[in-house]
Scaffold this active site. Structure first.
Site, short mmCIF file in Angstrom:
data_model
loop_
_atom_site.label_atom_id
_atom_site.label_comp_id
_atom_site.label_asym_id
_atom_site.label_seq_id
_atom_site.Cartn_x
_atom_site.Cartn_y
_atom_site.Cartn_z
N TYR A 42 -22.00 -16.78 66.26
CA TYR A 42 -23.16 -16.09 66.81
C TYR A 42 -22.67 -14.80 67.46
CZ TYR A 42 -27.98 -15.77 68.38
OH TYR A 42 -29.27 -15.36 68.57
N LYS A 97 -37.87 -34.37 47.37
CA LYS A 97 -37.40 -33.42 46.37
C LYS A 97 -36.12 -32.73 46.85
CE LYS A 97 -39.08 -31.94 42.38
NZ LYS A 97 -39.79 -32.73 41.38
#
Length: 394
Positions: A42, A97
């Site tokens: 970060y 899925k």
């Protein structure tokens, strides 16, 4: 507070227990054990990567998860065999899925269920989301809207767009039919095929069979054969009629179409009477793909056909989309394809058919989804087809 396996409303039911808390989570691929790693993952370190991408957007292909991530987009209007159950109820399927994408293709999937059924709003939303993804998998969007949505997104985006209800079904059905024809000593050019169902799957199956060389093909809906002689056809059905029955002049009912037909592919639901099945040619091929109730029950089909397939896992020859879509996206992503072409779908079907090899029999015309060769074979074939067709970027 997250439910535990013993605290939710349907506790004790193994299906509900498996779904507690959902089927997905986000897992970091990098360590974060101290200040130095935090400063790279970060701020301030990440700013260097952001600046590089701002200067050259293609850097997302190297320094983000975008090139391996697919958006799984649904509006919940055609979920499984449940119909229009809405976006909230569609989420477990879209999560599932994503699990299949990861398990069988190594592709990261993000379920996105949209609270709109408006074509323009769906297209605009997906276009705005597209920079975050390497591809778009449209899922469980009802016909005929699904056709326009896919066509327009394919035209506006430079990443693969794939409506699995159409093309996944078509690829696997073609692979299975290829082997069924081989087993019954038929050719594409001389085989007469009847498809019942003119929705998403029926349209796509018809188109891919024509691409593969089937010339005598009819598609039926509830009113019979799609023919331009009918005055009640939608534009999609009219175009399908021109590609199919109009070429041979066939008209009439499903029962009339089945007389002497070599192969039947059901993607419609309902039930085909046994006397209609009995009128098909000898050594017939019957794919009853409606789930959970096939158009022709396998016990009935076997009395009149040599090769029988369904969409169910408890009978031989399951036509399961999971054989296709993970490997198709894997192959497309591996070469940074800009689209998924007809040639790539045909290559996927051929790869699936070839995997059966010398094991080909009446009860084995398509490989198992758990065959570890499936994903890599489909991906390799699709990647090569993308190169051959000029849509690969590497």
């Amino acid at each position: 507070m997250t439910d535990t396996p013993s605290s939710h409303p349907f506790a004790g039911d193994p299906v509900f227990d498996l779904h507690v808390g959902g089927k997905l989570e986000t897992v970091s691929r990098v360590p974060l054990n101290g200040p130095e790693e935090l400063s790279m993952a970060y701020t301030p370190g990440v700013a260097l990567v952001c600046e590089a991408i701002a200067a050259d957007p293609s850097m997302t292909q190297h320094y983000t998860w975008v090139p391996n991530t697919v958006a799984i987009v649904s509006d919940g209007t055609a979920v499984l065999g449940l119909g229009d159950i809405g976006p909230a109820a569609a989420m477990p399927v879209m999560e599932g899925k994503a699990v299949l994408f990861k398990q069988f293709g190594g592709v990261d999937g993000v379920p996105i269920c949209l609270d709109t059924t408006d074509v323009e709003e769906i297209i605009a939303t997906v276009e705005r989301l597209a920079p975050s993804f390497g591809g778009i998998n449209l899922e469980d969007i009802s016909a005929p809207r699904c056709f326009e949505i896919e066509d327009r997104l394919k035209a506006s985006l430079d990443i693969p767009v794939f409506h699995d209800d159409q093309h996944g079904t078509a690829v696997v059905a073609l692979a299975a039919l290829t082997n069924a024809l081989k087993l019954t000593h038929r050719t594409f050019a001389t085989t007469r095929v009847v498809i019942s169902g003119a929705g998403a799957a029926g349209v796509a199956v018809a188109k891919i069979l024509i691409e593969a060389g089937i010339t005598d093909l009819v598609v039926t809906d509830r009113k019979g054969v799609l023919s331009s002689q009918r005055g009640d056809l939608t534009p999609v059905k009219k175009a399908l009629a021109e590609m199919t029955a109009d070429r041979t002049g066939r008209t009439g009912t499903l029962a009339e179409a089945l007389v002497g037909a070599d192969a039947y592919i059901g993607v419609s639901g309902g039930t085909v009477p046994e006397e209609d099945v009995a009128a098909m040619a000898s050594d017939a091929i019957i794919f009853g793909l409606a789930n959970p109730t096939p158009e022709v029950h396998p016990e009935v089909a076997r009395r009149h056909a040599r090769v029988v397939a369904t969409g169910r896992s408890d009978f031989p020859n399951q036509i399961n989309n999971v054989l296709a879509f993970p490997g198709i996206f894997r192959g497309a992503f591996d070469v940074r394809a800009t689209a998924i072409t007809e040639g790539m779908k045909l290559a996927a079907a051929q790869a699936l058919a070839e995997l059966v090899g010398d094991d080909l029999s009446e009860d084995l015309i398509i490989p198992s989804p758990f065959d570890p060769r499936v994903g890599p074979a489909v991906a390799q074939a699709v990647a090569q087809a993308a190169r051959d067709e000029g849509v690969a970027r590497r």
